[in-house]
Design an enzyme around this catalytic site. Sequence first.
Site, PDB file in Angstrom:
ATOM      1  N   HIS A 298       0.844  -1.197   0.000  1.00 51.58           N
ATOM      2  CA  HIS A 298       0.000   0.000   0.000  1.00 51.58           C
ATOM      3  C   HIS A 298       0.879   1.247   0.000  1.00 51.58           C
ATOM      4  O   HIS A 298       1.947   1.267   0.626  1.00 51.58           O
ATOM      5  CB  HIS A 298      -0.911   0.021   1.230  1.00 51.58           C
ATOM      6  CG  HIS A 298      -1.706  -1.225   1.418  1.00 51.58           C
ATOM      7  ND1 HIS A 298      -2.636  -1.661   0.517  1.00 51.58           N
ATOM      8  CD2 HIS A 298      -1.693  -2.142   2.423  1.00 51.58           C
ATOM      9  CE1 HIS A 298      -3.182  -2.779   0.943  1.00 51.58           C
ATOM     10  NE2 HIS A 298      -2.624  -3.094   2.094  1.00 51.58           N
TER      11      HIS A 298
ATOM     12  N   GLU B 135      -1.479  -0.335   8.489  1.00 51.87           N
ATOM     13  CA  GLU B 135      -2.471  -1.210   9.111  1.00 51.87           C
ATOM     14  C   GLU B 135      -1.838  -2.064  10.198  1.00 51.87           C
ATOM     15  O   GLU B 135      -0.611  -2.193  10.269  1.00 51.87           O
ATOM     16  CB  GLU B 135      -3.106  -2.114   8.044  1.00 51.87           C
ATOM     17  CG  GLU B 135      -2.120  -3.010   7.320  1.00 51.87           C
ATOM     18  CD  GLU B 135      -2.685  -3.604   6.042  1.00 51.87           C
ATOM     19  OE1 GLU B 135      -3.730  -3.139   5.557  1.00 51.87           O
ATOM     20  OE2 GLU B 135      -2.063  -4.531   5.503  1.00 51.87           O
TER      21      GLU B 135
ATOM     22  N   HIS C 207       3.580  -7.397   1.771  1.00 48.34           N
ATOM     23  CA  HIS C 207       2.939  -8.252   2.767  1.00 48.34           C
ATOM     24  C   HIS C 207       1.836  -9.101   2.155  1.00 48.34           C
ATOM     25  O   HIS C 207       1.372  -8.844   1.043  1.00 48.34           O
ATOM     26  CB  HIS C 207       2.370  -7.408   3.905  1.00 48.34           C
ATOM     27  CG  HIS C 207       1.265  -6.498   3.469  1.00 48.34           C
ATOM     28  ND1 HIS C 207       1.492  -5.274   2.878  1.00 48.34           N
ATOM     29  CD2 HIS C 207      -0.098  -6.615   3.531  1.00 48.34           C
ATOM     30  CE1 HIS C 207       0.350  -4.680   2.599  1.00 48.34           C
ATOM     31  NE2 HIS C 207      -0.645  -5.480   2.985  1.00 48.34           N
TER      32      HIS C 207
ATOM     33  N   ARG D  61      -1.250  -4.796  -6.120  1.00 46.31           N
ATOM     34  CA  ARG D  61      -1.036  -6.250  -6.157  1.00 46.31           C
ATOM     35  C   ARG D  61       0.140  -6.550  -7.080  1.00 46.31           C
ATOM     36  O   ARG D  61       0.192  -6.061  -8.214  1.00 46.31           O
ATOM     37  CB  ARG D  61      -2.320  -6.918  -6.657  1.00 46.31           C
ATOM     38  CG  ARG D  61      -2.353  -8.418  -6.591  1.00 46.31           C
ATOM     39  CD  ARG D  61      -3.630  -8.965  -7.236  1.00 46.31           C
ATOM     40  NE  ARG D  61      -4.841  -8.443  -6.633  1.00 46.31           N
ATOM     41  CZ  ARG D  61      -5.770  -7.767  -7.305  1.00 46.31           C
ATOM     42  NH1 ARG D  61      -5.635  -7.535  -8.593  1.00 46.31           N
ATOM     43  NH2 ARG D  61      -6.842  -7.333  -6.686  1.00 46.31           N
TER      44      ARG D  61
END
Length: 337
Positions: free
Chosen positions: A96, A113, A171, A191
Amino acid sequence: MKPFLLKPTCKNYLWGGQKLRNYGKISDSDKIAESWELSCHPDGESIIASGRFKGMPLSQFLEQNPDSLYLHRQEEHFPVLVKFIDACENLSIQVHPDDDYALFHENDTGKSEVWYVVEAEPDASIIYGFKEKITPEQFRLAIENDTLPQYVNIVPIKKGDVIFIPAGTLHSINHGAVVVEIQQNSNTTYRVYDYHRIDRNGNFRTLHVEKAIDVLNFEPCKVPDTPQSNEIEEWCYTPLASTPYFIATLWKAKYKHSVFSFGGYQGFGDIDCFSHILVIEGEGIVTLYDGETIPLKKGDSFFIPADSMLGEITGKLTFICTDNYNPDDEFELDFDF
Protein backbone atom coordinates in the site's frame (compact mmCIF):
# COMPACT_ATOMS: atom_id res chain seq x y z
CA MET A 1 -26.33 10.41 21.89
CA LYS A 2 -26.81 6.66 22.39
CA PRO A 3 -24.28 4.10 21.10
CA PHE A 4 -25.45 1.50 18.59
CA LEU A 5 -24.63 -1.72 16.78
CA LEU A 6 -23.27 -1.71 13.22
CA LYS A 7 -23.95 -4.08 10.34
CA PRO A 8 -20.91 -4.74 8.14
CA THR A 9 -20.48 -4.93 4.39
CA CYS A 10 -19.20 -8.38 3.38
CA LYS A 11 -16.76 -9.02 0.52
CA ASN A 12 -16.57 -12.28 -1.43
CA TYR A 13 -13.01 -12.13 -2.75
CA LEU A 14 -11.87 -15.41 -4.28
CA TRP A 15 -9.50 -16.31 -1.42
CA GLY A 16 -12.20 -16.13 1.30
CA GLY A 17 -13.83 -18.95 3.25
CA GLN A 18 -16.64 -19.78 5.68
CA LYS A 19 -15.19 -18.96 9.10
CA LEU A 20 -16.67 -15.47 9.40
CA ARG A 21 -20.14 -17.04 9.52
CA ASN A 22 -19.06 -18.25 12.99
CA TYR A 23 -18.80 -14.56 13.93
CA GLY A 24 -22.39 -13.86 12.87
CA LYS A 25 -21.61 -12.61 9.37
CA ILE A 26 -24.35 -13.18 6.79
CA SER A 27 -23.96 -13.16 3.02
CA ASP A 28 -25.65 -14.75 0.02
CA SER A 29 -22.23 -15.32 -1.54
CA ASP A 30 -20.57 -18.70 -1.45
CA LYS A 31 -17.70 -17.32 0.66
CA ILE A 32 -16.98 -14.36 2.92
CA ALA A 33 -13.44 -13.02 2.62
CA GLU A 34 -13.88 -9.80 4.60
CA SER A 35 -16.49 -8.03 6.70
CA TRP A 36 -16.00 -4.27 6.96
CA GLU A 37 -17.10 -3.66 10.53
CA LEU A 38 -16.35 0.05 10.91
CA SER A 39 -16.40 1.78 7.57
CA CYS A 40 -17.42 5.04 5.99
CA HIS A 41 -15.64 4.10 2.78
CA PRO A 42 -17.76 4.28 -0.40
CA ASP A 43 -16.58 0.78 -1.40
CA GLY A 44 -18.44 -0.69 1.58
CA GLU A 45 -20.17 1.27 4.33
CA SER A 46 -21.26 0.12 7.77
CA ILE A 47 -24.99 0.44 8.40
CA ILE A 48 -26.46 1.31 11.80
CA ALA A 49 -28.19 -1.84 13.11
CA SER A 50 -29.91 -0.68 16.32
CA GLY A 51 -31.57 2.35 17.87
CA ARG A 52 -33.46 5.22 16.28
CA PHE A 53 -30.99 5.57 13.40
CA LYS A 54 -31.28 1.90 12.39
CA GLY A 55 -30.79 1.44 8.64
CA MET A 56 -28.80 4.66 8.14
CA PRO A 57 -25.27 4.52 6.68
CA LEU A 58 -22.69 5.48 9.28
CA SER A 59 -21.28 8.28 7.11
CA GLN A 60 -24.72 9.87 6.80
CA PHE A 61 -25.21 9.70 10.56
CA LEU A 62 -21.85 11.36 11.22
CA GLU A 63 -22.53 14.05 8.62
CA GLN A 64 -25.78 14.89 10.38
CA ASN A 65 -24.29 14.53 13.88
CA PRO A 66 -20.67 15.78 13.74
CA ASP A 67 -20.36 15.89 17.55
CA SER A 68 -20.68 12.10 17.50
CA LEU A 69 -17.37 11.91 15.64
CA TYR A 70 -15.39 14.58 17.52
CA LEU A 71 -16.48 17.11 20.08
CA HIS A 72 -13.65 19.61 19.67
CA ARG A 73 -12.18 18.82 16.26
CA GLN A 74 -13.28 19.10 12.67
CA GLU A 75 -12.11 16.42 10.22
CA GLU A 76 -13.12 16.02 6.59
CA HIS A 77 -12.07 12.38 6.28
CA PHE A 78 -13.13 9.51 8.53
CA PRO A 79 -9.75 8.15 9.65
CA VAL A 80 -10.09 4.38 10.07
CA LEU A 81 -11.53 1.15 8.69
CA VAL A 82 -11.88 -2.03 10.79
CA LYS A 83 -12.50 -5.45 9.24
CA PHE A 84 -12.43 -9.19 9.80
CA ILE A 85 -10.41 -11.19 7.24
CA ASP A 86 -10.79 -14.94 6.60
CA ALA A 87 -7.81 -16.15 4.55
CA CYS A 88 -8.98 -19.57 3.40
CA GLU A 89 -6.39 -19.29 0.61
CA ASN A 90 -3.32 -17.08 0.27
CA LEU A 91 -4.04 -13.41 -0.33
CA SER A 92 -2.12 -11.75 -3.15
CA ILE A 93 1.32 -10.37 -2.32
CA GLN A 94 0.80 -6.62 -2.19
CA VAL A 95 1.81 -3.22 -0.90
CA HIS A 96 0.00 0.00 0.00
CA PRO A 97 1.20 3.55 -0.69
CA ASP A 98 1.75 6.30 1.86
CA ASP A 99 -0.43 9.40 2.08
CA ASP A 100 1.55 11.60 -0.29
CA TYR A 101 1.70 9.06 -3.10
CA ALA A 102 -1.91 7.93 -2.69
CA LEU A 103 -3.24 11.48 -2.68
CA PHE A 104 -1.35 12.42 -5.84
CA HIS A 105 -1.97 9.21 -7.83
CA GLU A 106 -5.24 7.83 -6.45
CA ASN A 107 -7.00 10.77 -4.78
CA ASP A 108 -7.06 8.58 -1.67
CA THR A 109 -5.23 8.28 1.63
CA GLY A 110 -2.34 5.91 2.14
CA LYS A 111 -2.69 2.75 4.12
CA SER A 112 -0.81 1.59 7.18
CA GLU A 113 -2.47 -1.21 9.11
CA VAL A 114 -2.24 -3.59 12.03
CA TRP A 115 -3.34 -7.24 12.20
CA TYR A 116 -4.53 -9.06 15.29
CA VAL A 117 -4.59 -12.84 14.74
CA VAL A 118 -7.91 -14.23 15.98
CA GLU A 119 -7.50 -17.78 14.64
CA ALA A 120 -4.52 -19.58 13.12
CA GLU A 121 -4.18 -23.12 11.81
CA PRO A 122 -0.92 -24.91 12.70
CA ASP A 123 0.75 -23.98 9.40
CA ALA A 124 -0.60 -20.41 9.21
CA SER A 125 1.88 -17.73 8.15
CA ILE A 126 2.22 -14.26 6.69
CA ILE A 127 4.56 -12.59 4.23
CA TYR A 128 6.35 -9.55 5.66
CA GLY A 129 8.94 -7.66 3.63
CA PHE A 130 12.10 -8.93 1.96
CA LYS A 131 14.74 -11.32 3.33
CA GLU A 132 17.51 -9.12 1.94
CA LYS A 133 17.76 -5.96 -0.08
CA ILE A 134 16.90 -6.29 -3.76
CA THR A 135 16.77 -3.81 -6.61
CA PRO A 136 13.65 -2.80 -8.53
CA GLU A 137 14.99 -4.68 -11.55
CA GLN A 138 15.49 -7.86 -9.51
CA PHE A 139 11.95 -7.40 -8.23
CA ARG A 140 10.53 -7.16 -11.76
CA LEU A 141 12.43 -10.25 -12.86
CA ALA A 142 11.31 -12.23 -9.81
CA ILE A 143 7.68 -11.53 -10.73
CA GLU A 144 8.24 -12.39 -14.40
CA ASN A 145 10.15 -15.59 -13.51
CA ASP A 146 7.66 -16.66 -10.86
CA THR A 147 10.31 -16.59 -8.13
CA LEU A 148 9.12 -13.70 -5.94
CA PRO A 149 8.18 -15.99 -2.99
CA GLN A 150 11.89 -16.92 -2.72
CA TYR A 151 12.78 -13.33 -1.79
CA VAL A 152 10.23 -12.64 0.94
CA ASN A 153 10.05 -13.31 4.67
CA ILE A 154 7.53 -16.04 5.45
CA VAL A 155 6.66 -15.71 9.14
CA PRO A 156 4.67 -18.32 11.13
CA ILE A 157 1.80 -16.85 13.13
CA LYS A 158 -0.39 -17.97 16.01
CA LYS A 159 -3.50 -16.75 17.77
CA GLY A 160 -2.83 -13.51 19.63
CA ASP A 161 -0.01 -12.27 17.41
CA VAL A 162 0.05 -8.57 16.51
CA ILE A 163 1.63 -7.41 13.25
CA PHE A 164 1.98 -3.75 12.30
CA ILE A 165 2.44 -3.11 8.56
CA PRO A 166 3.60 0.40 7.63
CA ALA A 167 2.76 1.72 4.18
CA GLY A 168 5.43 0.57 1.72
CA THR A 169 5.89 -2.88 3.30
CA LEU A 170 5.39 -5.91 1.02
CA HIS A 171 2.94 -8.25 2.77
CA SER A 172 0.27 -10.93 2.57
CA ILE A 173 -1.74 -13.29 4.74
CA ASN A 174 -1.32 -16.93 3.79
CA HIS A 175 -4.03 -19.57 4.10
CA GLY A 176 -5.38 -20.67 7.46
CA ALA A 177 -5.82 -17.45 9.43
CA VAL A 178 -8.61 -15.18 10.62
CA VAL A 179 -7.43 -11.70 11.54
CA VAL A 180 -8.85 -8.36 12.54
CA GLU A 181 -7.35 -5.57 10.48
CA ILE A 182 -7.38 -1.98 11.68
CA GLN A 183 -6.24 0.33 8.89
CA GLN A 184 -6.37 3.79 7.48
CA ASN A 185 -9.61 4.49 5.67
CA SER A 186 -8.32 3.51 2.23
CA ASN A 187 -8.94 0.81 -0.36
CA THR A 188 -5.81 1.36 -2.45
CA THR A 189 -3.81 -1.84 -2.94
CA TYR A 190 -0.99 -2.53 -5.39
CA ARG A 191 -1.04 -6.25 -6.16
CA VAL A 192 2.26 -7.69 -7.41
CA TYR A 193 1.84 -11.49 -7.28
CA ASP A 194 -1.37 -13.53 -7.33
CA TYR A 195 -0.38 -17.18 -7.85
CA HIS A 196 -1.76 -17.14 -11.43
CA ARG A 197 -5.33 -17.26 -10.16
CA ILE A 198 -8.34 -16.73 -12.38
CA ASP A 199 -11.25 -14.56 -11.25
CA ARG A 200 -14.94 -15.39 -11.65
CA ASN A 201 -14.89 -13.98 -15.17
CA GLY A 202 -12.02 -16.18 -16.28
CA ASN A 203 -9.40 -13.42 -16.18
CA PHE A 204 -6.13 -13.00 -14.35
CA ARG A 205 -6.42 -10.31 -11.68
CA THR A 206 -4.67 -7.04 -12.48
CA LEU A 207 -1.15 -6.50 -11.17
CA HIS A 208 0.25 -3.05 -10.32
CA VAL A 209 3.98 -3.67 -10.48
CA GLU A 210 5.23 -0.23 -11.52
CA LYS A 211 3.22 1.63 -8.88
CA ALA A 212 4.37 -0.92 -6.31
CA ILE A 213 7.99 -0.23 -7.24
CA ASP A 214 7.35 3.47 -6.65
CA VAL A 215 6.27 2.89 -3.04
CA LEU A 216 8.02 -0.30 -1.89
CA ASN A 217 10.61 -0.47 0.87
CA PHE A 218 13.23 -2.78 -0.69
CA GLU A 219 15.30 -2.98 2.49
CA PRO A 220 15.19 -6.20 4.54
CA CYS A 221 12.85 -6.06 7.52
CA LYS A 222 11.44 -8.25 10.26
CA VAL A 223 8.12 -8.37 12.08
CA PRO A 224 8.07 -6.25 15.25
CA ASP A 225 7.56 -8.10 18.52
CA THR A 226 3.98 -8.50 19.75
CA PRO A 227 3.32 -5.85 22.45
CA GLN A 228 3.18 -6.97 26.07
CA SER A 229 -0.13 -7.23 27.89
CA ASN A 230 -0.90 -5.30 31.06
CA GLU A 231 -3.55 -5.53 33.76
CA ILE A 232 -5.81 -2.92 35.29
CA GLU A 233 -8.38 -4.02 37.84
CA GLU A 234 -10.81 -6.40 36.10
CA TRP A 235 -9.20 -6.31 32.65
CA CYS A 236 -6.08 -7.29 30.72
CA TYR A 237 -5.21 -4.95 27.90
CA THR A 238 -2.73 -5.03 25.04
CA PRO A 239 -1.86 -1.94 22.98
CA LEU A 240 -2.03 -3.04 19.33
CA ALA A 241 -1.12 0.18 17.51
CA SER A 242 -0.89 3.92 18.00
CA THR A 243 -0.78 6.02 14.83
CA PRO A 244 -1.99 9.49 13.78
CA TYR A 245 -4.98 7.73 12.19
CA PHE A 246 -6.05 5.21 14.82
CA ILE A 247 -5.29 3.79 18.24
CA ALA A 248 -6.25 0.15 18.81
CA THR A 249 -6.26 -1.75 22.09
CA LEU A 250 -7.24 -5.33 22.92
CA TRP A 251 -9.28 -5.68 26.14
CA LYS A 252 -9.89 -9.06 27.79
CA ALA A 253 -12.16 -9.49 30.81
CA LYS A 254 -10.65 -11.36 33.73
CA TYR A 255 -13.96 -12.24 35.37
CA LYS A 256 -17.49 -13.24 34.41
CA HIS A 257 -18.89 -9.88 35.46
CA SER A 258 -16.06 -7.50 34.57
CA VAL A 259 -17.34 -3.96 34.07
CA PHE A 260 -16.05 -1.32 31.69
CA SER A 261 -17.58 2.16 31.77
CA PHE A 262 -17.81 4.53 28.82
CA GLY A 263 -19.31 7.83 27.74
CA GLY A 264 -19.95 10.97 29.72
CA TYR A 265 -16.27 11.95 29.49
CA GLN A 266 -14.89 8.68 30.80
CA GLY A 267 -13.96 5.22 29.61
CA PHE A 268 -12.66 4.47 26.15
CA GLY A 269 -10.17 6.77 24.50
CA ASP A 270 -10.35 10.52 24.48
CA ILE A 271 -13.49 12.41 25.46
CA ASP A 272 -13.13 14.23 22.15
CA CYS A 273 -13.48 11.12 20.03
CA PHE A 274 -15.70 8.24 18.91
CA SER A 275 -14.80 4.67 19.89
CA HIS A 276 -15.52 1.38 18.17
CA ILE A 277 -15.81 -2.01 19.88
CA LEU A 278 -15.36 -5.29 17.96
CA VAL A 279 -16.11 -8.38 20.04
CA ILE A 280 -13.89 -11.32 19.16
CA GLU A 281 -14.70 -13.71 22.01
CA GLY A 282 -17.35 -14.16 24.66
CA GLU A 283 -20.48 -12.15 25.35
CA GLY A 284 -21.73 -9.34 27.52
CA ILE A 285 -24.37 -6.69 28.08
CA VAL A 286 -24.25 -2.96 27.40
CA THR A 287 -26.29 -1.02 29.98
CA LEU A 288 -26.95 2.63 29.24
CA TYR A 289 -27.58 5.36 31.79
CA ASP A 290 -31.32 5.35 31.05
CA GLY A 291 -31.56 1.60 31.71
CA GLU A 292 -31.63 0.41 28.10
CA THR A 293 -29.63 -2.77 27.51
CA ILE A 294 -27.95 -4.09 24.36
CA PRO A 295 -26.57 -7.66 24.26
CA LEU A 296 -23.11 -8.18 22.78
CA LYS A 297 -21.74 -11.44 21.38
CA LYS A 298 -18.76 -12.67 19.38
CA GLY A 299 -18.53 -10.76 16.11
CA ASP A 300 -20.64 -7.78 17.15
CA SER A 301 -19.57 -4.29 16.08
CA PHE A 302 -20.52 -1.45 18.43
CA PHE A 303 -20.10 2.30 17.88
CA ILE A 304 -19.77 4.70 20.81
CA PRO A 305 -20.27 8.33 19.71
CA ALA A 306 -18.00 11.03 21.10
CA ASP A 307 -21.09 12.57 22.70
CA SER A 308 -22.35 9.26 24.08
CA MET A 309 -24.38 9.04 27.25
CA LEU A 310 -22.94 7.14 30.19
CA GLY A 311 -22.96 3.35 29.98
CA GLU A 312 -21.05 0.21 30.82
CA ILE A 313 -20.19 -3.17 29.31
CA THR A 314 -20.46 -6.14 31.65
CA GLY A 315 -19.43 -9.71 30.88
CA LYS A 316 -16.67 -12.20 30.12
CA LEU A 317 -15.59 -11.02 26.69
CA THR A 318 -12.63 -9.96 24.62
CA PHE A 319 -12.84 -6.99 22.28
CA ILE A 320 -10.75 -4.56 20.29
CA CYS A 321 -11.36 -0.88 20.93
CA THR A 322 -10.40 1.52 18.14
CA ASP A 323 -10.48 5.29 18.34
CA ASN A 324 -8.65 8.34 17.04
CA TYR A 325 -7.54 9.94 20.29
CA ASN A 326 -5.56 13.15 19.77
CA PRO A 327 -2.85 13.47 22.45
CA ASP A 328 -2.49 17.17 21.66
CA ASP A 329 -5.96 17.87 23.05
CA GLU A 330 -5.87 19.05 26.64
CA PHE A 331 -8.07 16.36 28.16
CA GLU A 332 -7.30 13.62 30.62
CA LEU A 333 -8.19 9.98 30.20
CA ASP A 334 -10.37 8.68 33.00
CA PHE A 335 -10.70 4.91 33.01
CA ASP A 336 -13.47 4.00 35.42
CA PHE A 337 -13.57 0.34 36.40
